[in-house]
Write a protein that holds these residues in place. Structure first.
Motif, PDB file in Angstrom:
ATOM      1  N   ALA A 138       0.831  -1.208   0.000  1.00 49.65           N
ATOM      2  CA  ALA A 138       0.000   0.000   0.000  1.00 49.65           C
ATOM      3  C   ALA A 138       0.867   1.260   0.000  1.00 49.65           C
ATOM      4  O   ALA A 138       0.577   2.223  -0.715  1.00 49.65           O
ATOM      5  CB  ALA A 138      -0.943  -0.010   1.210  1.00 49.65           C
ATOM      6  N   PHE A 139       1.950   1.252   0.773  1.00 52.29           N
ATOM      7  CA  PHE A 139       2.836   2.418   0.794  1.00 52.29           C
ATOM      8  C   PHE A 139       3.412   2.684  -0.593  1.00 52.29           C
ATOM      9  O   PHE A 139       3.360   3.810  -1.095  1.00 52.29           O
ATOM     10  CB  PHE A 139       3.987   2.220   1.789  1.00 52.29           C
ATOM     11  N   TYR A 140       3.959   1.663  -1.233  1.00 55.55           N
ATOM     12  CA  TYR A 140       4.582   1.861  -2.544  1.00 55.55           C
ATOM     13  C   TYR A 140       3.565   2.311  -3.601  1.00 55.55           C
ATOM     14  O   TYR A 140       3.865   3.162  -4.439  1.00 55.55           O
ATOM     15  CB  TYR A 140       5.302   0.601  -3.008  1.00 55.55           C
ATOM     16  N   LEU A 141       2.354   1.770  -3.568  1.00 58.25           N
ATOM     17  CA  LEU A 141       1.335   2.182  -4.533  1.00 58.25           C
ATOM     18  C   LEU A 141       0.941   3.649  -4.333  1.00 58.25           C
ATOM     19  O   LEU A 141       0.845   4.407  -5.296  1.00 58.25           O
ATOM     20  CB  LEU A 141       0.102   1.279  -4.420  1.00 58.25           C
ATOM     21  N   ASN A 142       0.745   4.035  -3.093  1.00 57.03           N
ATOM     22  CA  ASN A 142       0.389   5.428  -2.808  1.00 57.03           C
ATOM     23  C   ASN A 142       1.550   6.366  -3.117  1.00 57.03           C
ATOM     24  O   ASN A 142       1.352   7.446  -3.680  1.00 57.03           O
ATOM     25  CB  ASN A 142      -0.051   5.576  -1.350  1.00 57.03           C
ATOM     26  N   ALA A 143       2.750   5.954  -2.778  1.00 57.22           N
ATOM     27  CA  ALA A 143       3.934   6.773  -3.056  1.00 57.22           C
ATOM     28  C   ALA A 143       4.071   7.013  -4.555  1.00 57.22           C
ATOM     29  O   ALA A 143       4.372   8.133  -4.993  1.00 57.22           O
ATOM     30  CB  ALA A 143       5.190   6.090  -2.505  1.00 57.22           C
ATOM     31  N   TYR A 144       3.839   5.985  -5.343  1.00 56.64           N
ATOM     32  CA  TYR A 144       3.941   6.085  -6.793  1.00 56.64           C
ATOM     33  C   TYR A 144       3.033   7.206  -7.312  1.00 56.64           C
ATOM     34  O   TYR A 144       3.463   8.078  -8.069  1.00 56.64           O
ATOM     35  CB  TYR A 144       3.551   4.738  -7.416  1.00 56.64           C
ATOM     36  N   ASN A 145       1.776   7.204  -6.891  1.00 52.12           N
ATOM     37  CA  ASN A 145       0.843   8.222  -7.378  1.00 52.12           C
ATOM     38  C   ASN A 145       1.193   9.615  -6.879  1.00 52.12           C
ATOM     39  O   ASN A 145       1.101  10.585  -7.627  1.00 52.12           O
ATOM     40  CB  ASN A 145      -0.594   7.864  -6.995  1.00 52.12           C
TER      41      ASN A 145
ATOM     42  N   LYS B  54       8.278  -7.984  -6.640  1.00 54.30           N
ATOM     43  CA  LYS B  54       8.171  -8.361  -5.228  1.00 54.30           C
ATOM     44  C   LYS B  54       6.812  -8.983  -4.910  1.00 54.30           C
ATOM     45  O   LYS B  54       6.727  -9.976  -4.208  1.00 54.30           O
ATOM     46  CB  LYS B  54       8.405  -7.145  -4.332  1.00 54.30           C
ATOM     47  N   PHE B  55       5.734  -8.393  -5.436  1.00 49.42           N
ATOM     48  CA  PHE B  55       4.399  -8.839  -5.055  1.00 49.42           C
ATOM     49  C   PHE B  55       3.741  -9.754  -6.085  1.00 49.42           C
ATOM     50  O   PHE B  55       2.808 -10.475  -5.752  1.00 49.42           O
ATOM     51  CB  PHE B  55       3.500  -7.636  -4.758  1.00 49.42           C
ATOM     52  N   ARG B  56       4.181  -9.676  -7.316  1.00 48.37           N
ATOM     53  CA  ARG B  56       3.648 -10.526  -8.390  1.00 48.37           C
ATOM     54  C   ARG B  56       2.119 -10.548  -8.407  1.00 48.37           C
ATOM     55  O   ARG B  56       1.491 -11.595  -8.469  1.00 48.37           O
ATOM     56  CB  ARG B  56       4.221 -11.935  -8.295  1.00 48.37           C
ATOM     57  N   ASP B  57       1.546  -9.353  -8.350  1.00 51.15           N
ATOM     58  CA  ASP B  57       0.097  -9.184  -8.334  1.00 51.15           C
ATOM     59  C   ASP B  57      -0.297  -8.414  -9.593  1.00 51.15           C
ATOM     60  O   ASP B  57      -0.044  -7.213  -9.693  1.00 51.15           O
ATOM     61  CB  ASP B  57      -0.311  -8.408  -7.071  1.00 51.15           C
ATOM     62  N   PRO B  58      -0.907  -9.067 -10.576  1.00 48.35           N
ATOM     63  CA  PRO B  58      -1.225  -8.374 -11.833  1.00 48.35           C
ATOM     64  C   PRO B  58      -2.190  -7.209 -11.675  1.00 48.35           C
ATOM     65  O   PRO B  58      -2.232  -6.311 -12.512  1.00 48.35           O
ATOM     66  CB  PRO B  58      -1.838  -9.478 -12.709  1.00 48.35           C
ATOM     67  N   ARG B  59      -2.938  -7.167 -10.584  1.00 43.36           N
ATOM     68  CA  ARG B  59      -3.869  -6.053 -10.356  1.00 43.36           C
ATOM     69  C   ARG B  59      -3.132  -4.734 -10.161  1.00 43.36           C
ATOM     70  O   ARG B  59      -3.705  -3.663 -10.358  1.00 43.36           O
ATOM     71  CB  ARG B  59      -4.756  -6.348  -9.146  1.00 43.36           C
ATOM     72  N   ILE B  60      -1.854  -4.815  -9.813  1.00 43.59           N
ATOM     73  CA  ILE B  60      -1.049  -3.604  -9.636  1.00 43.59           C
ATOM     74  C   ILE B  60      -0.991  -2.802 -10.930  1.00 43.59           C
ATOM     75  O   ILE B  60      -0.976  -1.576 -10.909  1.00 43.59           O
ATOM     76  CB  ILE B  60       0.356  -3.956  -9.108  1.00 43.59           C
ATOM     77  N   TYR B  61      -0.990  -3.494 -12.084  1.00 44.63           N
ATOM     78  CA  TYR B  61      -0.973  -2.800 -13.371  1.00 44.63           C
ATOM     79  C   TYR B  61      -2.149  -1.838 -13.495  1.00 44.63           C
ATOM     80  O   TYR B  61      -2.006  -0.723 -13.991  1.00 44.63           O
ATOM     81  CB  TYR B  61      -1.040  -3.797 -14.540  1.00 44.63           C
TER      82      TYR B  61
ATOM     83  N   GLN C  52      -9.719  -3.342  -2.722  1.00 42.06           N
ATOM     84  CA  GLN C  52      -9.486  -2.160  -3.547  1.00 42.06           C
ATOM     85  C   GLN C  52      -8.832  -2.541  -4.866  1.00 42.06           C
ATOM     86  O   GLN C  52      -9.254  -2.077  -5.930  1.00 42.06           O
ATOM     87  CB  GLN C  52      -8.613  -1.149  -2.799  1.00 42.06           C
ATOM     88  N   LEU C  53      -7.824  -3.380  -4.830  1.00 41.60           N
ATOM     89  CA  LEU C  53      -7.159  -3.797  -6.073  1.00 41.60           C
ATOM     90  C   LEU C  53      -8.096  -4.630  -6.945  1.00 41.60           C
ATOM     91  O   LEU C  53      -8.081  -4.523  -8.166  1.00 41.60           O
ATOM     92  CB  LEU C  53      -5.876  -4.561  -5.764  1.00 41.60           C
ATOM     93  N   GLU C  54      -8.904  -5.439  -6.315  1.00 39.75           N
ATOM     94  CA  GLU C  54      -9.866  -6.255  -7.075  1.00 39.75           C
ATOM     95  C   GLU C  54     -10.870  -5.375  -7.799  1.00 39.75           C
ATOM     96  O   GLU C  54     -11.158  -5.580  -8.984  1.00 39.75           O
ATOM     97  CB  GLU C  54     -10.591  -7.236  -6.147  1.00 39.75           C
ATOM     98  N   SER C  55     -11.406  -4.372  -7.126  1.00 41.64           N
ATOM     99  CA  SER C  55     -12.388  -3.499  -7.770  1.00 41.64           C
ATOM    100  C   SER C  55     -11.754  -2.705  -8.901  1.00 41.64           C
ATOM    101  O   SER C  55     -12.388  -2.451  -9.928  1.00 41.64           O
ATOM    102  CB  SER C  55     -13.047  -2.566  -6.760  1.00 41.64           C
ATOM    103  N   LEU C  56     -10.499  -2.322  -8.752  1.00 39.43           N
ATOM    104  CA  LEU C  56      -9.811  -1.580  -9.823  1.00 39.43           C
ATOM    105  C   LEU C  56      -9.567  -2.463 -11.033  1.00 39.43           C
ATOM    106  O   LEU C  56      -9.698  -2.016 -12.159  1.00 39.43           O
ATOM    107  CB  LEU C  56      -8.477  -1.028  -9.317  1.00 39.43           C
ATOM    108  N   SER C  57      -9.228  -3.728 -10.825  1.00 33.42           N
ATOM    109  CA  SER C  57      -8.958  -4.610 -11.961  1.00 33.42           C
ATOM    110  C   SER C  57     -10.249  -4.937 -12.712  1.00 33.42           C
ATOM    111  O   SER C  57     -10.247  -5.097 -13.925  1.00 33.42           O
ATOM    112  CB  SER C  57      -8.255  -5.883 -11.511  1.00 33.42           C
ATOM    113  N   ILE C  58     -11.375  -4.963 -12.012  1.00 33.58           N
ATOM    114  CA  ILE C  58     -12.665  -5.204 -12.666  1.00 33.58           C
ATOM    115  C   ILE C  58     -13.057  -3.997 -13.508  1.00 33.58           C
ATOM    116  O   ILE C  58     -13.522  -4.145 -14.631  1.00 33.58           O
ATOM    117  CB  ILE C  58     -13.752  -5.518 -11.608  1.00 33.58           C
ATOM    118  N   ARG C  59     -12.816  -2.780 -12.986  1.00 33.51           N
ATOM    119  CA  ARG C  59     -13.145  -1.553 -13.722  1.00 33.51           C
ATOM    120  C   ARG C  59     -12.222  -1.340 -14.907  1.00 33.51           C
ATOM    121  O   ARG C  59     -12.580  -0.688 -15.847  1.00 33.51           O
ATOM    122  CB  ARG C  59     -13.046  -0.326 -12.816  1.00 33.51           C
ATOM    123  N   GLY C  60     -10.959  -1.804 -14.798  1.00 32.03           N
ATOM    124  CA  GLY C  60      -9.956  -1.539 -15.833  1.00 32.03           C
ATOM    125  C   GLY C  60     -10.292  -2.161 -17.126  1.00 32.03           C
ATOM    126  O   GLY C  60     -10.043  -1.707 -18.175  1.00 32.03           O
TER     127      GLY C  60
END
Length: 172
Positions: A76-83, A131-138, A164-172
């Motif tokens: 969560a820190f890295y995702l928020n930091a990125y934005n 590190k996380f290997r989570d495709p929803r990060i894209y 949160q990541l699940e809902s974003l991947s569905i919307r994407g």
């Protein structure tokens, strides 16, 4: 008197050396995004009138310690930091359009993230994707099929990160 001054200095140093609270960073980031992002669009004009918030968040990214933090807190820190970094650089890096066109915006501009000197590309690849290997990060990082980056109106929370990541991947 000298003892009082020494104790005061130690207290100030201790609070600075320990960095910023990760929980405070999440709350401040969430408040910032809710204030300045609507329907995926950042209101840069509004931010320019009050730059202290984005400046503080950007500085906090370098001071936060991830030692003894959970996997979800780190993600969560890295995702928020990125934005926050992307918004900050869009505002304050006068060459950001030229850098975006050349691909250097993500590959060459360096930032202090958790006390490390990183580019956005390195943050994305090494600290998030590998590190996380989570495709929803894209989807969170704006790699959706819509063809343009969209910012979320909320910060990713360690407590809600999976949904949160699940809902974003569905919307994407």
């Amino acid at each position: 008197m000298k003892r009082t001054i020494l104790i005061s200095l130690l207290v100030v140093c201790a609070s600075y050396c320990h960095g910023i609270s990760l929980e405070k960073f999440f709350l401040d980031t969430d408040r910032f995004l809710q204030t300045y992002v609507t329907d995926g669009e950042v209101d840069y004009k509004k931010i320019r009138k009050q730059t202290a918030e984005i400046q503080q968040l950007y500085q906090d990214i370098g001071k936060i310690s991830l030692e003894n933090k959970s996997r979800d807190e780190i993600k969560a820190f890295y995702l928020n930091a990125y934005n926050i970094i992307v918004i900050h650089e869009t505002l304050f890096n006068k060459k950001h359009k030229k850098l975006l066109k050349s691909g250097k915006f993500f590959k060459e501009v360096r930032h202090n993230i958790n006390g490390q000197d990183l580019t956005l590309e390195k943050l994305e690849r090494k600290y998030l994707l590998l590190k996380f290997r989570d495709p929803r990060i894209y989807f969170y990082l704006g790699h959706s099929t819509r063809g343009k980056s969209q910012f979320q109106e909320f910060a990713i929370s360690p407590q809600k990160i999976q949904e949160q990541l699940e809902s974003l991947s569905i919307r994407g």
